[in-house]
Design a protein around this motif. Structure first.
Motif, mmCIF file in Angstrom:
data_model
loop_
_atom_site.group_PDB
_atom_site.id
_atom_site.type_symbol
_atom_site.label_atom_id
_atom_site.label_comp_id
_atom_site.label_asym_id
_atom_site.label_seq_id
_atom_site.Cartn_x
_atom_site.Cartn_y
_atom_site.Cartn_z
ATOM 1 N N MET A 105 5.645 25.027 13.448
ATOM 2 C CA MET A 105 5.046 24.817 12.130
ATOM 3 C C MET A 105 5.776 23.676 11.436
ATOM 4 S SD MET A 105 2.562 26.946 11.796
ATOM 5 C CE MET A 105 2.269 27.011 10.021
ATOM 6 N N ILE A 106 5.025 22.756 10.853
ATOM 7 C CA ILE A 106 5.607 21.596 10.189
ATOM 8 C C ILE A 106 6.155 22.000 8.819
ATOM 9 C CG2 ILE A 106 5.166 19.282 9.291
ATOM 10 C CD1 ILE A 106 2.845 19.090 11.310
ATOM 11 N N GLU A 107 7.380 21.598 8.552
ATOM 12 C CA GLU A 107 7.988 21.836 7.242
ATOM 13 C C GLU A 107 7.702 20.678 6.293
ATOM 14 O OE1 GLU A 107 10.011 23.483 4.102
ATOM 15 O OE2 GLU A 107 9.461 24.442 5.991
ATOM 16 N N ARG A 108 7.884 19.449 6.791
ATOM 17 C CA ARG A 108 7.650 18.282 5.939
ATOM 18 C C ARG A 108 7.434 17.047 6.811
ATOM 19 N NH1 ARG A 108 12.351 15.019 5.241
ATOM 20 N NH2 ARG A 108 14.177 15.920 6.281
ATOM 21 N N VAL A 109 6.854 16.024 6.212
ATOM 22 C CA VAL A 109 6.699 14.739 6.891
ATOM 23 C C VAL A 109 7.230 13.634 5.990
ATOM 24 C CG1 VAL A 109 4.713 15.461 8.268
ATOM 25 C CG2 VAL A 109 4.334 14.399 6.034
ATOM 26 N N PHE A 110 7.622 12.533 6.612
ATOM 27 C CA PHE A 110 8.012 11.342 5.869
ATOM 28 C C PHE A 110 7.696 10.126 6.726
ATOM 29 C CE2 PHE A 110 11.734 12.542 8.320
ATOM 30 C CZ PHE A 110 12.305 11.346 8.741
ATOM 31 N N VAL A 111 7.706 8.944 6.111
ATOM 32 C CA VAL A 111 7.386 7.714 6.835
ATOM 33 C C VAL A 111 8.537 6.726 6.733
ATOM 34 C CG1 VAL A 111 4.872 7.904 6.641
ATOM 35 C CG2 VAL A 111 6.170 6.775 4.808
ATOM 36 N N THR A 112 8.635 5.889 7.770
ATOM 37 C CA THR A 112 9.566 4.762 7.761
ATOM 38 C C THR A 112 8.800 3.516 8.179
ATOM 39 O OG1 THR A 112 10.200 5.223 10.065
ATOM 40 C CG2 THR A 112 11.592 6.166 8.322
ATOM 41 N N ASN A 113 9.318 2.338 7.800
ATOM 42 C CA ASN A 113 8.744 1.102 8.312
ATOM 43 C C ASN A 113 8.991 1.036 9.816
ATOM 44 O OD1 ASN A 113 7.623 0.017 6.024
ATOM 45 N ND2 ASN A 113 9.348 -1.309 5.543
ATOM 46 N N THR A 114 7.980 0.634 10.551
ATOM 47 C CA THR A 114 8.077 0.649 12.006
ATOM 48 C C THR A 114 9.003 -0.427 12.538
ATOM 49 O OG1 THR A 114 5.823 1.516 12.136
ATOM 50 C CG2 THR A 114 6.722 0.558 14.151
ATOM 51 N N TYR A 115 9.009 -1.607 11.919
ATOM 52 C CA TYR A 115 9.714 -2.732 12.510
ATOM 53 C C TYR A 115 10.906 -3.235 11.699
ATOM 54 C CZ TYR A 115 5.712 -2.639 15.570
ATOM 55 O OH TYR A 115 4.744 -2.235 16.456
ATOM 56 N N ASN A 116 11.266 -2.523 10.631
ATOM 57 C CA ASN A 116 12.510 -2.849 9.918
ATOM 58 C C ASN A 116 12.991 -1.595 9.191
ATOM 59 O OD1 ASN A 116 11.333 -2.715 7.205
ATOM 60 N ND2 ASN A 116 10.319 -4.658 7.718
ATOM 61 N N ASP A 117 14.156 -1.697 8.571
ATOM 62 C CA ASP A 117 14.773 -0.544 7.910
ATOM 63 C C ASP A 117 14.496 -0.506 6.407
ATOM 64 O OD1 ASP A 117 15.876 0.360 10.316
ATOM 65 O OD2 ASP A 117 17.641 -0.938 10.095
ATOM 66 N N ASP A 118 13.617 -1.356 5.914
ATOM 67 C CA ASP A 118 13.305 -1.359 4.492
ATOM 68 C C ASP A 118 12.573 -0.079 4.086
ATOM 69 O OD1 ASP A 118 14.361 -3.893 4.478
ATOM 70 O OD2 ASP A 118 12.414 -4.911 4.465
ATOM 71 N N THR A 119 12.689 0.277 2.829
ATOM 72 C CA THR A 119 11.932 1.411 2.304
ATOM 73 C C THR A 119 10.444 1.070 2.309
ATOM 74 O OG1 THR A 119 13.765 2.055 0.872
ATOM 75 C CG2 THR A 119 11.590 2.916 0.307
ATOM 76 N N PRO A 120 9.581 1.957 2.827
ATOM 77 C CA PRO A 120 8.142 1.673 2.826
ATOM 78 C C PRO A 120 7.629 1.383 1.424
ATOM 79 C CG PRO A 120 8.612 3.557 4.222
ATOM 80 C CD PRO A 120 9.888 3.230 3.504
ATOM 81 N N LYS A 121 6.795 0.354 1.324
ATOM 82 C CA LYS A 121 6.236 -0.041 0.031
ATOM 83 C C LYS A 121 4.716 0.022 0.076
ATOM 84 C CE LYS A 121 9.989 -3.092 -1.466
ATOM 85 N NZ LYS A 121 10.378 -2.157 -2.530
ATOM 86 N N ALA A 122 4.123 0.308 -1.056
ATOM 87 C CA ALA A 122 2.664 0.330 -1.165
ATOM 88 C C ALA A 122 2.117 -1.087 -1.118
ATOM 89 C CB ALA A 122 2.241 1.007 -2.466
ATOM 90 N N SER A 123 0.909 -1.229 -0.608
ATOM 91 C CA SER A 123 0.239 -2.532 -0.599
ATOM 92 C C SER A 123 -0.037 -3.019 -2.021
ATOM 93 C CB SER A 123 -1.096 -2.446 0.146
ATOM 94 O OG SER A 123 -0.908 -2.532 1.526
ATOM 95 N N HIS A 124 -0.298 -4.298 -2.095
ATOM 96 C CA HIS A 124 -0.665 -4.945 -3.349
ATOM 97 C C HIS A 124 -1.834 -4.202 -3.999
ATOM 98 C CE1 HIS A 124 -1.054 -8.175 -6.176
ATOM 99 N NE2 HIS A 124 -2.248 -8.557 -5.732
ATOM 100 N N LYS A 125 -1.729 -3.913 -5.266
ATOM 101 C CA LYS A 125 -2.768 -3.303 -6.106
ATOM 102 C C LYS A 125 -2.984 -1.802 -5.887
ATOM 103 C CE LYS A 125 -5.418 -7.505 -7.076
ATOM 104 N NZ LYS A 125 -6.762 -8.127 -7.092
ATOM 105 N N VAL A 126 -2.295 -1.188 -4.930
ATOM 106 C CA VAL A 126 -2.488 0.246 -4.679
ATOM 107 C C VAL A 126 -2.036 1.079 -5.877
ATOM 108 C CG1 VAL A 126 -1.569 2.196 -3.357
ATOM 109 C CG2 VAL A 126 -2.509 0.217 -2.164
ATOM 110 N N VAL A 127 -0.829 0.818 -6.368
ATOM 111 C CA VAL A 127 -0.307 1.578 -7.505
ATOM 112 C C VAL A 127 -1.164 1.340 -8.745
ATOM 113 C CG1 VAL A 127 1.638 1.808 -9.098
ATOM 114 C CG2 VAL A 127 2.055 1.691 -6.633
ATOM 115 N N LYS A 128 -1.574 0.100 -8.950
ATOM 116 C CA LYS A 128 -2.427 -0.231 -10.098
ATOM 117 C C LYS A 128 -3.734 0.565 -10.037
ATOM 118 C CE LYS A 128 -4.242 -4.340 -12.515
ATOM 119 N NZ LYS A 128 -5.701 -4.141 -12.505
ATOM 120 N N ALA A 129 -4.322 0.666 -8.854
ATOM 121 C CA ALA A 129 -5.572 1.412 -8.699
ATOM 122 C C ALA A 129 -5.385 2.883 -9.051
ATOM 123 C CB ALA A 129 -6.090 1.272 -7.265
#
Length: 325
Positions: A155-179
């Motif tokens: 049973m899954i407790e939690r999920v999270f995401v990482t950037n696949t090709y670098n160690d930066d914190t995942p960021k939302a695409s342009h205009k996603v937060v605004k929407a």
């Protein structure tokens, strides 16, 4: 007067059903689509070209476009298994991948394609970088990769995401937060809870936006439980998982289907990941959401149980009408 703004968040085959019905209404639509898919054609292209996986974006593009059926057949055409390096790739995936490479951005590629195919509304990848989905199970075991999660017995407790090709914190695409911040209504799902919906919501910027948006947040609960993700889940369990990942009780309204799925109807070969119908927990659900909309949202076709997009949209528009002064 401006059109009501609706943002739909998810991936897979679930949200296109809602989007294809929404596009016929007088609303301003934005689709925010997961980029954590690492299987099949999407996974191969993402690995070879280091781009966001195109499969879910392709399905959303078709759902929101007025392209003639023949164009849709061309865009969705999947090469045969004996076609060498092209085997299994939908033509639309190759087109999205090629334009993403040409533009240096999947976000920019989708803006071009929405104009090219006369799309009703906007389509944003959740992140402009491909993300890797991690699932931590209740026994502490961690599985890396969306396509691998259902293979682990637990049973899954939690999920999270990482950037696949670098160690930066995942960021939302342009205009996603605004929407999200400017929406009147945000719709989560339907779709695979842990692998289509949550990969978007656990991106820190999107999570924070959902915590603070003035919009009504509605969740369209799945009709069937899913192997490797939601075995034995009630509708209340689905909402509890969403709220736990978001850190606060974000869900304002839940749409649940009460129409029974005929036991002998499901094609267990074509839809082998789906198990049994999600059980309705009315009292438990009422404690987690301000509003529960339970009705017949069922559409039976091709041996599978799907949402009736038109019926769902009627209720979504009613939610907007109730929340708008």
């Amino acid at each position: 007067m401006r059109k009501p703004r609706i943002t739909v968040i998810g991936g897979g085959t679930g949200i296109p059903v809602i989007l294809s019905s929404l596009r016929h209404e007088e609303v301003d639509i934005t689709a925010i689509v997961t980029v954590a898919d690492d299987g099949s054609s999407s996974g191969q292209l993402r690995s070879a070209m280091k781009i966001s996986p195109p499969g879910d974006l392709r399905n959303v593009l078709v759902a929101m476009s007025d392209m003639p059926k023949f164009y849709e057949k061309i865009f969705q055409y999947r090469f045969q298994e004996n076609d060498g390096p092209l085997a299994g790739h939908p033509l639309g995936n190759l087109i999205i991948a090629g334009i993403s490479e040409m533009q240096g951005s999947t976000y920019k590629a989708m803006q071009i394609l929405t104009q090219f195919f006369h799309t009703t509304g906007k389509i944003y990848p959740a992140s402009d970088q491909p993300l890797t989905l991690h699932a931590v199970f209740q026994d502490g075991h961690e599985v890396v990769g969306e396509s691998q999660i259902a293979k682990y017995d637990g049973m899954i407790e939690r999920v999270f995401v990482t950037n696949t090709y670098n160690d930066d914190t995942p960021k939302a695409s342009h205009k996603v937060v605004k929407a999200i911040m400017e929406s009147d209504l945000i719709v989560l799902g339907p779709g695979s809870l842990f692998t289509s919906i949550l990969p978007n919501l656990v991106i820190p910027e999107i999570k924070q936006a959902l915590q603070t948006t003035p919009a009504t947040v509605a969740y369209v609960c799945n009709i069937m439980t899913q192997h490797g993700e939601t075995e034995h889940f009630t509708d209340r369990d689905h909402v509890a998982v969403l709220n736990r990942h978001l850190g606060v009780d974000v869900i304002d309204a839940v749409l649940v289907n009460l129409e029974p799925v005929p036991q002998s109807y499901m094609n267990c070969h074509a839809f082998d990941e789906y198990l049994v119908q999600v059980e309705h927990d009315a009292s438990g659900l009422a404690k987690l959401a301000k509003r529960v909309i339970s009705s017949n949202f069922l559409s039976l076709k091709n041996g599978g149980a799907f949402h009736d997009g038109d019926r769902v949209v009627v209720e979504l528009l009613r939610l907007i009408g109730e929340s708008t002064p």
